[in-house]
Structures are given as structure tokens and as C-alpha cells.
Design a protein around this motif. Structure first.
Motif: not given
Length: 263
Positions: A78-83, A127-130, A173-179
Motif C-alpha cells: 500500500r505504501t511503497d510508491e516504487s512498486i 497505488g498502481l492505478t494512481a 479494462a480502461e486502466s493502465p494496470v495489466t493483470v
């Protein structure tokens, strides 16, 4: 995408697929957070990766079936912004008939294969989304598609991973996050130790090496596959399977029962 100052988290990193993922991601330029129960193995792996690649490697010793230890990993996610990457690889296998099984052992298996994977995914997603980028890889199994008399719980947990991932793919689907979901068949790892099945009893031609499985999974990820089955020769077979499933959807929830159920 540049990987400078980007971190990949790998669970179950102390052996098998997790170790191979850690090595490959370090080669791709990621710093690492390695999670597993075996501290000594993690430290050995971390030292090897640091000396070989120069990447920064953090070690988090945690049993993900323990709520308190799981929460430590969740907080880091949740807190490590480098992930930028989460490899949900930690998992176990029990392949025994339910009539002769220890329910507590199966509860622990569900906690690891289902609960931990779900909670870690929920922890990392905001975090990934943000940050506008990110990748989550969920390790399912070919047993998600093939139930056996000894695999009721194991196949159930891995089917959960597949359907969980497919639903999340729709959500994002409209997010920059890939799963991505990965469905390996039998792989030569320690997963089999204590599983109830002797790996050596399986035909040699059905057992993939760890390196081949992870390289195939990463090739599938690079190619944009949402579901990767490392040993499947024709992706069209999976596409046909999915198309057949989709044809069921319009009729799965209707006002009246099917004719065959009405007198």
C-alpha cells in the motif's frame, strides 16, 4: 517502459517459479522485494541477485497464511510508491482424497492460494492505478481447468485465481494496470513435496522446467496475453474454450426454467 527505480514484488520467492521470476525481473532492471517464509534462502537469493545485477533487493520474511504477517506485506504494498509489479506466486498443493484429509491443512491451503492472493492484490491496486502503470501476475494452474478425484480443493483454489483474474481484467479494462493469469502444468518444483503426489510418478514429457515455465509466462505477458498456458501449443484452443463459455452467458440467468425442467 523504463524500470529505473521501479520495484517488483515476488511472493513465494525462495524457490521454484518465484526464484526464477525474481532473477528475470532483476535482469529486466527491476529492484525487488522478495517475500517467503524461508529467511535463509531469501537472503542467499537476494545476495546473488545484488552481486550479479546490482539491483536493490529487500527481503520480507513472512508466512502469508498468518494474518499478522500477511498484514505487514499488505502495508508495504500500500505504501511503497516504487512498486510497479506484483507476482502473486506463493501457493501450495494438497492432492489427497477429502475423505482422508485434515481440514485444517486445507484451510491453510485456501488461506494461501486464495485469501492471501486476494488481499495482496487489493493492497497493491490503488497505488498502481494512481501511479498510472503496473502489472499483476497471478499464478493459477492448469488444474483450474482439470479437476481430479484428489484435487477438489486445489483445483477449486486455482479456479478461483483464474476467475478472480478474469473479473479483475474486466474491471481494469480502461486502466493502465495489466493483470495476467498463468496456468502452468506440472513444473519441477518443491510444490510437490508433501503434496500427496510423487512428481517422479508423472511422465517426464509432462513436466516442464522452472526456467521454461517462467520464460514462457513472461513471453505471454510481453505479448499481451491475459491468460497464459505455457505448454498449450495453439492459443486458438484457449480462445475456442473461452468463446464456448461466452455462448452460455446470455442464457445463464432467465425468468423461466429451461424447457427440459418443466413438465
Amino acid at each position: 517502459m523504463t524500470t529505473q527505480n521501479k520495484t517488483a514484488v515476488v511472493t513465494g520467492a525462495s524457490a521454484g517459479l518465484g526464484t526464477a521470476y525474481a532473477q528475470r525481473l532483476a535482469d529486466r532492471g527491476y529492484d525487488l522485494i522478495l517475500v517467503a517464509r524461508n529467511a535463509a534462502r531469501l537472503e542467499t537469493l537476494a545476495s546473488d541477485i545484488r552481486s550479479r545485477t546490482g539491483r536493490a533487493v529487500d527481503v520480507v520474511t513472512a508466512d502469508l497464511t498468518d494474518a499478522a504477517q500477511l498484514s505487514v506485506v499488505e502495508e508495504r504494498l500500500r505504501t511503497d510508491e516504487s512498486i510497479a509489479v506484483l507476482i502473486n506466486n506463493a501457493g501450495g498443493a494438497l492432492l489427497t482424497p477429502l475423505t482422508a484429509s485434515d481440514p485444517a491443512a486445507y484451510e491453510a491451503l485456501i488461506n494461501l492460494n486464495v485469501t492471501a492472493l486476494t488481499r495482496l492484490t487489493i493492497a497493491v491496486l490503488p497505488g498502481l492505478t494512481a501511479r498510472g502503470h503496473g502489472t499483476i501476475v497471478n499464478i493459477s494452474s492448469a488444474m483450474a481447468l482439470n479437476s481430479l478425484p484428489i484435487s477438489a480443493v486445489y483445483s477449486g483454489t486455482k479456479s478461483y485465481v483464474l476467475t478472480f483474474t478474469q473479473a479483475l481484467q474486466q474491471e481494469l479494462a480502461e486502466s493502465p494496470v495489466t493483470v495476467q493469469a498463468v496456468l502452468p502444468g506440472a513444473v519441477r518444483t518443491e510444490l510437490w513435496d508433501g503434496s500427496g503426489v510423487d512428481l517422479e510418478a508423472l511422465p517426464d514429457e509432462s513436466i516442464m522446467s522452472v526456467d521454461d515455465a517462467v520464460d514462457a509466462a513472461l513471453a505471454g505477458l510481453d505479448a499481451g496475453e491475459l491468460v497464459t498456458i505455457p505448454s498449450l501449443p495453439e492459443i486458438s484452443d484457449w480462445e475456442s474454450f473461452e468463446k464456448a463459455r461466452q455462448t452460455l452467458l446470455p442464457n445463464l440467468s432467465l425468468r423461466v426454467p429451461a424447457d427440459r425442467y418443466r413438465g
